[in-house]
Design a protein around this motif. Sequence first.
Motif, PDB file in Angstrom:
ATOM      1  N   GLY A 593       0.835  -1.191   0.000  1.00 22.28           N
ATOM      2  CA  GLY A 593       0.000   0.000   0.000  1.00 22.28           C
ATOM      3  C   GLY A 593       0.870   1.242   0.000  1.00 22.28           C
ATOM      4  O   GLY A 593       2.104   1.171  -0.012  1.00 22.28           O
ATOM      5  N   LYS A 594       0.196   2.409   0.024  1.00 17.46           N
ATOM      6  CA  LYS A 594       0.904   3.683   0.039  1.00 17.46           C
ATOM      7  C   LYS A 594       0.550   4.441   1.298  1.00 17.46           C
ATOM      8  O   LYS A 594      -0.579   4.375   1.778  1.00 17.46           O
ATOM      9  N   GLY A 605      -7.793  -5.928  -0.777  1.00 22.66           N
ATOM     10  CA  GLY A 605      -7.786  -7.141   0.036  1.00 22.66           C
ATOM     11  C   GLY A 605      -6.974  -7.011   1.304  1.00 22.66           C
ATOM     12  O   GLY A 605      -7.288  -7.650   2.311  1.00 22.66           O
ATOM     13  N   TYR A 606      -5.939  -6.189   1.319  1.00 22.00           N
ATOM     14  CA  TYR A 606      -5.077  -6.063   2.499  1.00 22.00           C
ATOM     15  C   TYR A 606      -5.687  -5.100   3.505  1.00 22.00           C
ATOM     16  O   TYR A 606      -6.349  -4.114   3.142  1.00 22.00           O
ATOM     17  N   GLN A 607      -5.451  -5.389   4.765  1.00 24.33           N
ATOM     18  CA  GLN A 607      -6.146  -4.707   5.843  1.00 24.33           C
ATOM     19  C   GLN A 607      -5.230  -3.746   6.606  1.00 24.33           C
ATOM     20  O   GLN A 607      -4.028  -3.991   6.755  1.00 24.33           O
ATOM     21  N   ARG A 608      -5.845  -2.651   7.035  1.00 24.75           N
ATOM     22  CA  ARG A 608      -5.133  -1.722   7.908  1.00 24.75           C
ATOM     23  C   ARG A 608      -4.940  -2.342   9.283  1.00 24.75           C
ATOM     24  O   ARG A 608      -5.635  -3.285   9.634  1.00 24.75           O
ATOM     25  N   GLN A 612      -0.853  -5.838   6.592  1.00 27.58           N
ATOM     26  CA  GLN A 612      -0.108  -7.068   6.841  1.00 27.58           C
ATOM     27  C   GLN A 612      -0.905  -8.298   6.422  1.00 27.58           C
ATOM     28  O   GLN A 612      -0.345  -9.243   5.863  1.00 27.58           O
ATOM     29  N   THR A 613      -2.189  -8.317   6.697  1.00 24.99           N
ATOM     30  CA  THR A 613      -3.012  -9.475   6.380  1.00 24.99           C
ATOM     31  C   THR A 613      -3.951  -9.152   5.220  1.00 24.99           C
ATOM     32  O   THR A 613      -4.255  -7.994   4.947  1.00 24.99           O
ATOM     33  N   CYS A 614      -4.397 -10.240   4.547  1.00 26.32           N
ATOM     34  CA  CYS A 614      -5.273 -10.072   3.386  1.00 26.32           C
ATOM     35  C   CYS A 614      -6.531 -10.910   3.590  1.00 26.32           C
ATOM     36  O   CYS A 614      -6.454 -12.108   3.892  1.00 26.32           O
TER      37      CYS A 614
END
Length: 773
Positions: A593-594, A605-608, A612-614
């Motif tokens: 991400g940015k 798909g990736y989580q804040r 780290q996780t999708c």
Amino acid sequence: MSSLFNIAAMSFQADRRTFYCSIHTLNKMAAGTAVKSDNFTKQGEQEAARCDTRAQLIERGCKLDEIISPDNRVIADKKDPLSDSFSQQEPVQLSPQKISLNLRPGLPSKFSVSFKRAEGYPVDLYYLMDLSYSMKDDLENVKGLGQALFTALNNITKGNAQIGFGAFVDKTVLPYTNTNKKKLQNPCDVDEEQCQAAFGYRHVLGLTPNANEFTNKVKDQFISGNLDSPEGSLDAMMQAAVCGDKIGWRNSSTRLIVLTTDAGFHMAGDGKLAGILEPNDERCHIGGNLYVKSNEMDYPSVGQLAAQLEKNNIQPIFAVTENVRTVFQQLSKMIPKSEVGVLSANSDNVVGLINTAYNKLSSKVTLTHDNLPDNVRVVYTPKCGDGGGEQSSAGESQGVCDNVKPGKEIHFEVTVTADTCMKDQSFIIRPLGIKDTLTVTLNTECECECQRSSGSSSHPHCNAKGKVTCGICSCNSGFVGQFCECSIGNKDERSLRASCQKDNGTECEGRGDCVCGRCQCHNSESGKSYHGDFCECDDDHCEKFQNKLCGGNGKCNCGKCNCNPGYEGSACQCKVSKESCRTLNNTECFGRGKCKCNRCECNEGYQRPRCQTCLGCADPCQTKLTCIECLGFDSGPFKKNCSVACSLSIYHEMVDQFTISGKSCRVKDTESCWIEFKLDQLVGEDNYKAEILKQRDCPEPPSVTAIIGGSIASVALIGILVLMLVKLLLYMKDLKEFKKFENEKKKCRWADADNPLFKNATTTVANPTFTGE
């Protein structure tokens, strides 16, 4: 010029500014005839700039005699003086009676209205009584109150009072009244009781100044009855209000209906209980002094009754018992100019109650209006003097003066504002319960009275290609533009203007002038210029943060914020920082991400918080299986190009036991072997470290001898079983045939006959040793 003023007036209407139109000065030179024009508007500047406040126009160089400023005009078309007392002629209690207003849109206009109650003003009182059985004692008292009522009213009106009488019970249908024929004729419970037949509403006596006539008519009345507690009060009041010729209401009088009852009332919708569905039509239906539509038409609604009472200037006084006082107080709130008084048990206080209620009604003056034209606002400010004034609880739509003494003159300041242009619109202002009215006629000034023209069709101000009319160029044929500077040549004006339209939209987005096919942009609200090929850009409508444009940390350009160094975000609301996006391995959002506004904006798909996780991503144990197979065991679909397909996305090592704490996987490869490995996702979306167990769990290879021996034995066994099955089938068939033969044998019958072919022996041989024994 007329349309110019209208457009400009509407554009500034929101803040109710005052507008003035400037015109150019036409000066005659000493030598010959020459016309000099003040260049009030600049090239590309909209002509609406001519309309502004007087101070702004003077500041821009306009002289007072160059400014056209239509003012609001108030003309009293009819203003008869107020009457001091009632006379044979109709008194004047409201002045003026007719007013004409010429208004500028958005500019309020004020005028004063005076009111004075004429002393000795006539009173018409219609006594409307509930004659259900529970009002028996009250009727007996009312029969003796005629003279007392006249005396009280004549003291108020100086001998100019009239009284009428009406009675009501309820609709004569179930479930309101017992419809048994005998009960309809005598609805009272006691047989010896003198009781009149059931009825809805009966008009007994028209308004009369004769006290004896009132007393005699009331004495002829008897009690009646019905079943339920609520009565048909609204039915009776509606007929008394709309049947003016039957009741005898005078044109110049205070009209009062005194309703006496000890029960509540039915209203619109209750008729459904009796199957009466036709709505009340608010018309008079009295025939033979009876309400003939009582059983065919529903009760009126409270709104219908209130509208008819107001229309006919009738003020009701509800003289009710204590048990229903609250009900009628709520009803009184919905009917303007009404009062509620509490009757004693036998109504012996009704005269004092009426006197008190009348004084309250006559001392309270409420000025209001009927339906206003669209976009017209009216505000009332009472100037009551010693009478005391209060704003209506309904807001500014009414003006109220309370405790007004008889003969005292009071005033109301009326403010009228027309928000749009209109012509010959009117509305009525009236005091509630009083016949006097004020008719207000509205017209608006939406055009500048300017027709001055230069006369010449080659005026220098118009580049000698048009004439000046009220300071604006009217171009000759073949020329367009603010100063006729554009020659359209072979093109028509429409095609030139089309080049100033973005996506066939509004010309220059409504923010500029189309000059020779190009947009010349106006100034925005903040004084800055619109810009862009079609004036589509402005620097005033970017996103705000903490009520500041671009958070005060950047500049707005064409609707987007250009942030100052050290700030970022759609509204420059964030200081540049990536502290919250840093991971333990000193990466930014794990490369998935940015970092914006010190916060990770993750890939899909990736989580804040740090990507780290999708959630929703495919299982890496399956997606990376083919690479694990080729990297670890040189097998699988990627065997030939393993280094190209997998070495860039997976860093691997072969181990005897696991050490990293990644995702554990146990899956079957293409050779049906169980492979165990662990995956640890590194920085980036498709970047893994893998630990692969050296040993695979593959199934044992099959035994050839066992397979061959087993196959032979299986074939032999199957052959024996087949032979036995064939033998069994043949045996079963033979057995069946034998049984059939035995059955046929039993059915045969043999004949006793010699065989014609049989012959006895011709040679006889004797046994010499046979003895014959």
